[in-house]
Design a protein around this motif. Structure first.
Motif: not given
Length: 492
Positions: A442-445, A447-448, A454-455, A459-460
């Motif tokens: 979810e976070a990678l999608a 961002a990319v 922000s996602v 998470l981080l």
């Protein structure tokens, strides 16, 4: 970069690796990119390295350095040569898309490699383009920082820079470079390279360098290299036990991905297990399950056997004696691993001291978890949350778990420590959150595909304190709905 800028940024490089024989590396500059931009800077890590995080973040300084367009003063970029067994097959490797900028000396006097991953072709690239995509570099950032927060020895992620260029895999992808921090990038594969293509003096120089850098307290004399083998085996045994205790699956345990320092390295097809199953595999290329979760301890031993083979000429001048020394250390690896794993399982179950049947108690719980498809992390999380098992995973409502629970409670009752002390031990040993695969995706999608960090930032922030058991972590502990098998890819 001029000297003033180097001092402002805080770079303080040495490159002791260049004092090894020249066959171990190739000096070269990174390939420049079209439009570097800083995607993510690990400001806390940067500060601990003695770097000025604000200066790196707010100017074009950080983007230029971390993308490879500017070499800091004092750096001596090089590609390291090494070999390795990939899925059991020996081959010549080397940094095919990475360059070691140098070793940053921190204000405390510690030494850390600063490596750019995805910085372009090198003499060791073979058929690759030397570049990396943004998604896999952000994946390594997320998972390596999560591992650090979990207390597991690991390389760290200092920064991710976008290149402003596209790379081509199955599809067109945005390019990126990861700045990776490591105690060193010495690998089992580095020793395999020395043994295969170097002279006896080269192998000894490498072993002496590894001792000086990672094991300076080892005794000198005839047993020095046996002590090195023992130390590396012990650190790897402890590391693999930590992986198993949190359900981490590396995915590509080739010998070039096993460090001499005992740090986790290379977060390509890695992932964390949901439902407990020793046969769990995520990597798309591990078609036969060589690197499945349950195989990781044995694969580590196999890799260490390859390391031991390289050291035979240094262990004893008589080959038979050398083999005997190596075999004894490899047997000891399993003893250390089992001890580390059992100590960790005792902590996860709130057990103090040692009793004869503790291992059976832990293994029987794992068998029940496998039988009932229970989530690995959430089962231990529920046991730890309030010290009760009346509510929680469906497993807790089964008759066979009820029988196990009575054995567990009887074991707890036999120890001097209080219920509250056991609960504190469990909460300190069982993470409330891990980087769930669907959350990482979810976070990678975001961002990319949408240029939305922000996602990933949320998470981080959640993963930064995995043992907090805070209300904010609840949503990140939710297991994804059943779907097809989750697959990860190397990103090379």
């Amino acid at each position: 970069m001029n000297e003033h800028n180097a001092q402002t940024a805080g770079w303080n490089f040495d490159t002791s690796y260049t004092r090894l024989p020249e066959l171990f590396y190739t000096l070269m500059a990174p390939s420049s990119v079209r439009a570097p931009s800083l995607v993510k800077l690990n400001e806390r890590l940067a500060s601990s390295l003695g770097l000025d995080a604000k200066a790196l973040a707010k100017s074009d300084e950080g983007a230029a350095v971390f993308a490879g367009n500017r070499v800091p003063e004092g750096a001596s970029p090089l590609a390291q040569a090494y070999a390795g067994h990939q899925f059991g097959h020996f081959t010549m490797l080397g940094d095919g898309r990475a360059l070691l900028l140098g070793e940053q000396i921190t204000p405390a006097g510690d030494r850390f490699d600063i490596q750019l991953k995805g910085s372009g072709r090198t003499p060791y690239s073979r058929r690759g383009d030397g570049r990396a995509a943004l998604g896999p570099m952000l994946r390594e950032y997320i998972v390596s920082e999560a591992m650090h927060a979990l207390g597991i020895p690991t390389t760290r992620s200092l920064a991710v820079a976008a290149t402003g260029e596209k790379i081509y895999r199955e599809t067109e992808l945005p390019g990126a470079v990861l700045a990776r921090v490591a105690a060193s990038h010495l690998r089992v594969g580095t020793f395999q390279y020395a043994a295969q293509w170097g002279a006896a003096d080269d192998l000894q120089a490498l072993a002496d360098y590894a001792i000086a850098r990672h094991y300076p307290d080892l005794p000198s004399g005839d047993g020095r290299y046996a002590a090195l083998l023992q130390a590396v085996c012990s650190r790897q045994a402890a590391l693999i036990a930590k992986w198993q205790l949190v359900g981490f699956i590396h995915g590509v345990m080739n010998t070039d991905n096993m460090t001499i320092s005992g740090e986790t390295i290379d977060y390509g097809p890695c992932a964390f297990m949901d439902s407990y199953d020793p046969a769990t595999v995520f990597s798309s290329i591990d078609t036969h399950g060589r690197y499945a979760y349950g195989n990781q301890p044995n694969i580590a031993a196999w890799n260490l056997a390859r390391f031991a083979e390289t050291l035979l000429p240094l262990l004893h001048e008589e080959e038979e004696r050398a083999i005997g020394i190596a075999e004894a250390e490899l047997v000891r690896y399993f003893d250390v691993y089992r001890g580390e794993w059992l100590a960790g399982m005792r902590a996860k179950l709130g057990l103090f001291g040692e009793e004869e049947h503790d291992q059976a108690l832990a293994e029987d719980l794992l068998s029940l978890m496998q039988k009932h498809h229970a989530d690995y992390t959430n089962t231990f999380r529920a046991l730890s949350a309030e010290g009760t098992t009346e509510s929680g995973p469906m497993l807790f409502g089964t008759a066979d778990f009820g029988q196990w629970r009575e054995r567990w409670r009887a074991r707890l009752a036999r120890q001097e420590q209080s219920h509250e002390e056991s609960r504190r031990l469990m909460r300190a040993s069982n993470p409330a959150v891990i980087p769930r695969n669907h959350r990482v995706e979810e976070a990678l999608a975001a961002a990319v595909e949408r240029d939305d960090l922000s996602v990933m930032e949320r998470l981080l922030a959640t993963l930064a304190d995995p043992y907090a058991y805070s209300p904010e972590q609840e949503e990140f502990s939710v297991v994804p709905a059943p779907s097809g098998p989750y697959r990860t890819f190397c990103g090379t």
